[in-house]
Design a protein around this motif. Structure first.
Motif, PDB file in Angstrom:
ATOM      1  N   PRO A   1     121.466   2.526  60.526  1.00  0.00           N
ATOM      2  CA  PRO A   1     121.323   2.560  59.078  1.00  0.00           C
ATOM      3  C   PRO A   1     119.858   2.387  58.644  1.00  0.00           C
ATOM      4  O   PRO A   1     119.077   1.765  59.351  1.00  0.00           O
ATOM      5  CB  PRO A   1     122.173   1.385  58.611  1.00  0.00           C
ATOM      6  CG  PRO A   1     123.092   1.095  59.751  1.00  0.00           C
ATOM      7  CD  PRO A   1     122.354   1.508  60.976  1.00  0.00           C
ATOM      8  N   SER A   2     119.549   2.896  57.477  1.00  0.00           N
ATOM      9  CA  SER A   2     118.181   2.787  56.950  1.00  0.00           C
ATOM     10  C   SER A   2     117.752   1.326  56.821  1.00  0.00           C
ATOM     11  O   SER A   2     118.561   0.458  56.502  1.00  0.00           O
ATOM     12  CB  SER A   2     118.101   3.444  55.573  1.00  0.00           C
ATOM     13  OG  SER A   2     118.450   4.802  55.661  1.00  0.00           O
ATOM     14  N   ASN A   3     116.482   1.082  57.087  1.00  0.00           N
ATOM     15  CA  ASN A   3     115.843  -0.222  56.901  1.00  0.00           C
ATOM     16  C   ASN A   3     116.474  -1.348  57.719  1.00  0.00           C
ATOM     17  O   ASN A   3     116.529  -2.492  57.285  1.00  0.00           O
ATOM     18  CB  ASN A   3     115.833  -0.597  55.409  1.00  0.00           C
ATOM     19  CG  ASN A   3     115.279   0.514  54.571  1.00  0.00           C
ATOM     20  OD1 ASN A   3     114.192   1.015  54.842  1.00  0.00           O
ATOM     21  ND2 ASN A   3     116.015   0.944  53.578  1.00  0.00           N
ATOM     22  N   ASP A  57     123.532   6.468  47.834  1.00  0.00           N
ATOM     23  CA  ASP A  57     122.410   6.962  48.640  1.00  0.00           C
ATOM     24  C   ASP A  57     122.651   8.425  48.987  1.00  0.00           C
ATOM     25  O   ASP A  57     123.776   8.933  48.891  1.00  0.00           O
ATOM     26  CB  ASP A  57     122.285   6.136  49.930  1.00  0.00           C
ATOM     27  CG  ASP A  57     120.973   6.360  50.672  1.00  0.00           C
ATOM     28  OD1 ASP A  57     120.017   6.886  50.069  1.00  0.00           O
ATOM     29  OD2 ASP A  57     120.905   6.004  51.860  1.00  0.00           O
ATOM     30  N   GLY A  59     120.674  11.470  51.905  1.00  0.00           N
ATOM     31  CA  GLY A  59     119.628  11.643  52.901  1.00  0.00           C
ATOM     32  C   GLY A  59     119.964  12.730  53.899  1.00  0.00           C
ATOM     33  O   GLY A  59     120.768  13.614  53.628  1.00  0.00           O
ATOM     34  N   SER A  80     118.566   9.062  57.784  1.00  0.00           N
ATOM     35  CA  SER A  80     117.584   8.351  56.974  1.00  0.00           C
ATOM     36  C   SER A  80     117.748   8.745  55.513  1.00  0.00           C
ATOM     37  O   SER A  80     118.082   9.873  55.185  1.00  0.00           O
ATOM     38  CB  SER A  80     116.152   8.620  57.454  1.00  0.00           C
ATOM     39  OG  SER A  80     115.844   9.992  57.325  1.00  0.00           O
ATOM     40  N   SER A  81     117.513   7.778  54.661  1.00  0.00           N
ATOM     41  CA  SER A  81     117.644   7.962  53.220  1.00  0.00           C
ATOM     42  C   SER A  81     116.517   8.823  52.687  1.00  0.00           C
ATOM     43  O   SER A  81     115.423   8.877  53.255  1.00  0.00           O
ATOM     44  CB  SER A  81     117.584   6.581  52.553  1.00  0.00           C
ATOM     45  OG  SER A  81     117.605   6.714  51.149  1.00  0.00           O
ATOM     46  N   ASN A  82     116.787   9.485  51.588  1.00  0.00           N
ATOM     47  CA  ASN A  82     115.751  10.243  50.884  1.00  0.00           C
ATOM     48  C   ASN A  82     114.972   9.359  49.904  1.00  0.00           C
ATOM     49  O   ASN A  82     114.099   9.831  49.196  1.00  0.00           O
ATOM     50  CB  ASN A  82     116.375  11.395  50.093  1.00  0.00           C
ATOM     51  CG  ASN A  82     116.823  12.522  50.981  1.00  0.00           C
ATOM     52  OD1 ASN A  82     116.324  12.712  52.082  1.00  0.00           O
ATOM     53  ND2 ASN A  82     117.797  13.282  50.515  1.00  0.00           N
ATOM     54  N   ALA A  85     112.725   2.225  50.529  1.00  0.00           N
ATOM     55  CA  ALA A  85     113.443   0.956  50.685  1.00  0.00           C
ATOM     56  C   ALA A  85     113.361   0.167  49.391  1.00  0.00           C
ATOM     57  O   ALA A  85     112.336   0.143  48.717  1.00  0.00           O
ATOM     58  CB  ALA A  85     112.851   0.160  51.836  1.00  0.00           C
TER      59      ALA A  85
END
Length: 88
Positions: A1-3, A57, A59, A80-82, A85
């Protein structure tokens, strides 16, 4: 997951999906390429919403699929998210 750090291994993946946030995700495949016999790479976009449909979200995703004795299995998966953070 992102971050966050990668989630690896069967037990950690099961725990993530069982105890993680309750969300719905729509995947839209953009490209598939590979030999179609041993491996395929999938490039997709995703849109994640909460259970009420509020967008959380969006991405991009890359999945590498491998053909095994048991059929096609996800070998690697990364998204990854667009969006940047969020700071606390």
């Amino acid at each position: 997951p992102s971050n966050t750090t990668p989630v690896c291994g069967r037990e950690k993946l099961l725990n993530f999906f069982k105890n993680g946030p309750k969300v719905q995700v729509k995947f839209t495949i953009q490209n598939l390429y590979g030999d179609g016999k041993t491996s395929v790479t999938e490039e997709s976009y995703y849109e994640m919403t909460d259970v009420e449909g509020k967008k959380l979200d969006d991405g991009k995703v890359i999945v590498i699929w491998k053909n095994t004795k048991e059929g096609w299995k996800m070998h690697r998966d990364m998204f990854s998210s667009n969006h940047p953070a969020k700071s606390n």
